[in-house]
Design an enzyme around this catalytic site. Structure first.
Site: not given
Ligand code: NDP
Length: 327
Positions: A68, A112, A135
């Site tokens: 990422k 995460q 997200d």
């Protein structure tokens, strides 16, 4: 060129023309399209910023985060990784998220998963401001998706929709079956397909007659986390098969079941110690589907691309909040 990368080329198996859906190509297209938007933000507002929180030392998570961050660098998005120790408690992590919520130059915050067991993951995810929810997991984002309001969307299912659209695969009026009902893939996937006017069925571990339901699907989306679980019996001839699953196979016998007679695969397993496989038996996709996503190289690359799309979208929203209108 590996078998998985022969994207765009028609493969002839058992009389059915199965075309690979190339996630790498679509990812690159999406990234290229972001260039102009990022440039406009840099010229008229500021560089978009993404903060990634990586707790502890989970090797798989570390790889995801590295990818990422690398993609941010390629695109000229500011990114920073915060890496608290695995011993962090919920309150400390909430304080860290609060600090990021307050920083103006951070447009998106990604925590995460998975988090260590002592951390209340739901509280942490809910603490991210909805306008930094890169997200698309926050209840506000889930609600916005449900009623069709703009806002960040869960990246993996959003990537699947992009892939279908860019390959001009009709969705409207089709029978779509999603296997899996998780909050991050299955449920948002089903909602996005409903918005595209598919007739959607969601399956899970308690579904009776999984085989019969799947075999009726024009579009079959597998998101179950079970290596090569779905096979010929689940795939209607000519179906579009999207394999979201990413499973590591380490066992020789299992590899022989999945890739029968494929000496190269077995050699790769010997050399690497593990191989990646989706939730659908690769030979079943190739022999029965009209279009299908390879694993790797299908859905996976799109997840990061859509994360970048969300980051840029949030930065544009922040620009609008201070009266800067970008084209
Ligand atoms: P979860 O484990 O959260 O959910 C799995 C779902 O599959 C559950 O709803 C479960 O049902 C269902 N399921 C499991 N076994 C069966 C079965 N035998 N029959 C029917 N349904 C079953 O997984 P995720 O949604 O997080 O991920 C799914 C897969 O997608 C994983 O392989 C993951 O690695 C991959 N993934 C890939 C991404 C990418 O970028 N390509 C991103 C995210 C995930 P129930 O609810 O009843 O337990």
């Amino acid at each position: 060129m590996s078998g998985e990368r022969r994207a765009g080329r028609d493969l002839l198996f058992c009389g059915v023309m199965a075309q690979l859906l190339d996630g790498v190509r679509v990812r690159d297209e999406i990234k290229a399209e972001l260039d102009g938007r990022i440039g406009a933000l840099q010229n008229h507002f500021r560089t978009p910023g993404l903060a990634v929180v990586l707790v502890g030392e989970n090797p798989a998570s570390a790889i995801y985060v590295r990818n990422k961050v690398k993609t941010c660098q390629e695109l000229g998005i500011h990114s920073e990784t915060l890496a608290p120790p695995a011993s962090i408690c919920t309150e400390e992590l909430l304080a860290l998220v609060d600090g990021l919520n307050r920083r103006e130059e951070i447009d998106g915050i990604l925590v995460q998963m998975p988090l260590p067991p002592q951390v209340d993951a739901k509280r942490v995810l809910d603490a991210i401001l909805p306008d930094k929810d890169v997200d698309g997991f926050h209840p506000v984002s889930v609600g916005n998706l449900s009623i069709g309001n703009p806002g960040p969307r869960a990246c993996t299912p959003a990537g699947v929709i992009e892939l279908l659209k860019r390959y001009k695969i009709p969705i409207q009026g089709t029978d779509a079956v999603v296997v899996g009902r998780s909050d991050i893939v299955g449920k948002p996937m089903a909602m996005m397909l409903i918005h595209e006017s598919a007739t959607v069925t969601v399956c899970h571990s308690k579904t009776r007659d999984l085989e019969g339901v799947c075999a009726r699907a024009d579009i079959l989306i597998a998101a179950m986390g079970r290596p090569a679980f779905l096979d010929d019996r689940h795939v209607k001839p000519g179906a579009v098969v999207i394999d979201v699953g990413m499973n590591r196979v380490t066992d020789q016998a299992e590899a022989k079941r999945i890739w029968p007679g494929d000496a190269a695969k077995l050699a790769q397993l010997g050399a690497k110690g593990s191989l990646l496989v989706g939730d659908v038996l690769p030979t079943s996709m190739a022999s029965r589907a009209s279009f299908y996503t390879p694993v790797p190289g299908g859905v996976g690359p799109l997840t990061i691309a859509m994360l970048m799309v969300n980051t840029v979208g949030l930065a544009e929203a922040h620009a609008r909040q201070v009266g800067i209108l970008l084209k």
